[in-house]
Design an enzyme around this catalytic site. Structure first.
Site, short mmCIF file in Angstrom:
data_model
loop_
_atom_site.label_atom_id
_atom_site.label_comp_id
_atom_site.label_asym_id
_atom_site.label_seq_id
_atom_site.Cartn_x
_atom_site.Cartn_y
_atom_site.Cartn_z
N ARG A 161 0.35 4.84 -10.70
CA ARG A 161 0.03 3.89 -11.27
C ARG A 161 -0.02 4.61 -12.84
O ARG A 161 -1.07 4.19 -13.23
CB ARG A 161 -0.16 2.95 -10.66
CG ARG A 161 0.30 2.56 -9.60
CD ARG A 161 1.89 1.97 -10.22
NE ARG A 161 3.10 1.33 -8.81
CZ ARG A 161 4.24 2.23 -8.03
NH1 ARG A 161 3.81 3.56 -8.45
NH2 ARG A 161 4.14 1.83 -7.47
N GLU A 174 -4.25 -2.43 -12.02
CA GLU A 174 -3.03 -2.61 -11.88
C GLU A 174 -2.62 -2.49 -13.57
O GLU A 174 -2.08 -1.96 -14.10
CB GLU A 174 -1.36 -2.28 -11.23
CG GLU A 174 -0.94 -1.80 -11.61
CD GLU A 174 0.31 -1.57 -10.34
OE1 GLU A 174 1.41 -1.56 -10.58
OE2 GLU A 174 0.09 -1.56 -9.55
N SER A 214 2.62 -6.10 -10.16
CA SER A 214 1.37 -6.25 -9.43
C SER A 214 -0.65 -6.23 -10.21
O SER A 214 0.37 -5.42 -11.08
CB SER A 214 1.22 -4.79 -8.49
OG SER A 214 2.70 -4.84 -8.13
#
Length: 317
Positions: free
Chosen positions: A187, A310, A240
């Site tokens: 990520r 995130e 998320s």
């Protein structure tokens, strides 16, 4: 708030005209449905419009922020100063823009940054090209996926990426970065690590896919999309909220901390998946940030793990 017509302007850039929206609420352009206004906003679905908007911003001495599908993004309540360019397009309109080339038994596929990620997952499966079927059902566009190294179901775009085409907002030129230069990891990429407003905009990406059975790939893509509908909330959310810590899952830790359904103002930890925050309607960025910090504190107190966001947080308080 001014009427729609009063907030739209047509400006001249050389011999061209450009439609600019003034004081445009950014909640309309994020999957969270949260965010204050952009001073100015332009919707661009192709590179010529993007370049025209950049030329106007330079002419007006405005800072530029580019967003894609608006997922994985929390815009603060004060909005974003300068010009915001929303760079995305409908998938069906891009079918002709996908370019195929053979490469030692594989297929090199050139994808526009504006292509919706879910559409790409389904379309490549239909073409019998394996490697992106995990993307079916995911929000966002290819450009944002490249920046964030988006992934799901054990796959990520960095796994199949060959190189990316970038536009340098400072030097006003096109660059090409290899996968190594992008340095995709969980990520994160070198593009995401840059401070906003970022210098580079993703124009497109080349991915290396391998032949596969279209029927099997489509089944997998549809199963992935169905899994998301069954296990993740379908209302306004940003995806998320936290990255998964090594060896465990953020959603599991939040659930074990007893925070499913925990709510501040008009935003709630999803009962379906604890790593998603759900906007119940009219939620503010301040409420979302308060909930994020409350969840971080609770998990840190119980497990000694500080969850890392995130989602990207941008704009003015």
């Amino acid at each position: 708030m001014p009427a729609r017509a009063e907030r739209d302007r047509t400006v001249r850039v050389g011999s061209h005209e450009l439609r600019v929206r003034v004081q445009e609420p950014l909640a309309r352009y994020t999957t969270f449905r949260i965010g204050g206004p952009a001073d100015y906003l332009v919707r661009a679905s192709d590179r010529p419009t993007l370049e025209l908007a950049l030329e106007w911003a330079e002419q007006e001495r405005l800072p530029v922020t580019v967003i894609g599908g608006g997922s994985n993004l929390l815009v603060r309540d004060g909005g974003i100063r300068g010009l915001v360019i929303v760079f995305r397009a409908a998938g069906e309109a891009l079918d002709g823009a996908i370019q195929l080339a053979a490469d030692d038994g594989a297929t090199m596929l050139t994808l526009p940054a504006t292509a919706p990620l879910s559409w790409v997952g389904h379309r490549t499966s239909e073409l019998g090209l394996a490697g992106l079927e995990w993307a079916a059902g995911l929000p966002g566009v290819v450009g944002g996926a490249v920046v964030n190294n988006a992934g799901a179901h054990g796959g990520a775009i960095g796994d199949v990426l060959a190189d990316v085409e970038l536009y340098d907002l400072v030097d006003r030129r096109v660059l090409h970065w290899t996968r190594d230069a992008l340095a995709p990891r969980y990520r994160m990429t070198e593009l995401k690590a840059q401070p906003r407003p970022r210098r580079y905009v993703v124009l497109g990406a080349r991915v290396r896919l391998v032949p596969g059975d279209p029927a099997r790939l489509l089944r997998t893509a549809e199963e992935n999309a169905r899994w998301r509908r069954q296990h993740q909330p379908t209302g306004p959310c940003a995806g998320s909220v936290f990255t998964n810590p090594p060896g465990t899952y953020a959603g599991y830790l939040i659930e074990q901390a007893g925070l499913k359904g925990f709510q501040i103002g008009r935003i709630r930890v999803s009962e379906r998946h604890a790593n998603f925050f759900l906007n119940l309607g009219s939620a503010t960025a301040a409420e979302a940030l308060a909930l994020l910090e409350a969840v971080q504190r609770a998990v840190a107190e119980q497990f000694g793990i500080v969850l890392q966001p995130e989602i990207e947080i941008v704009g003015e308080p």
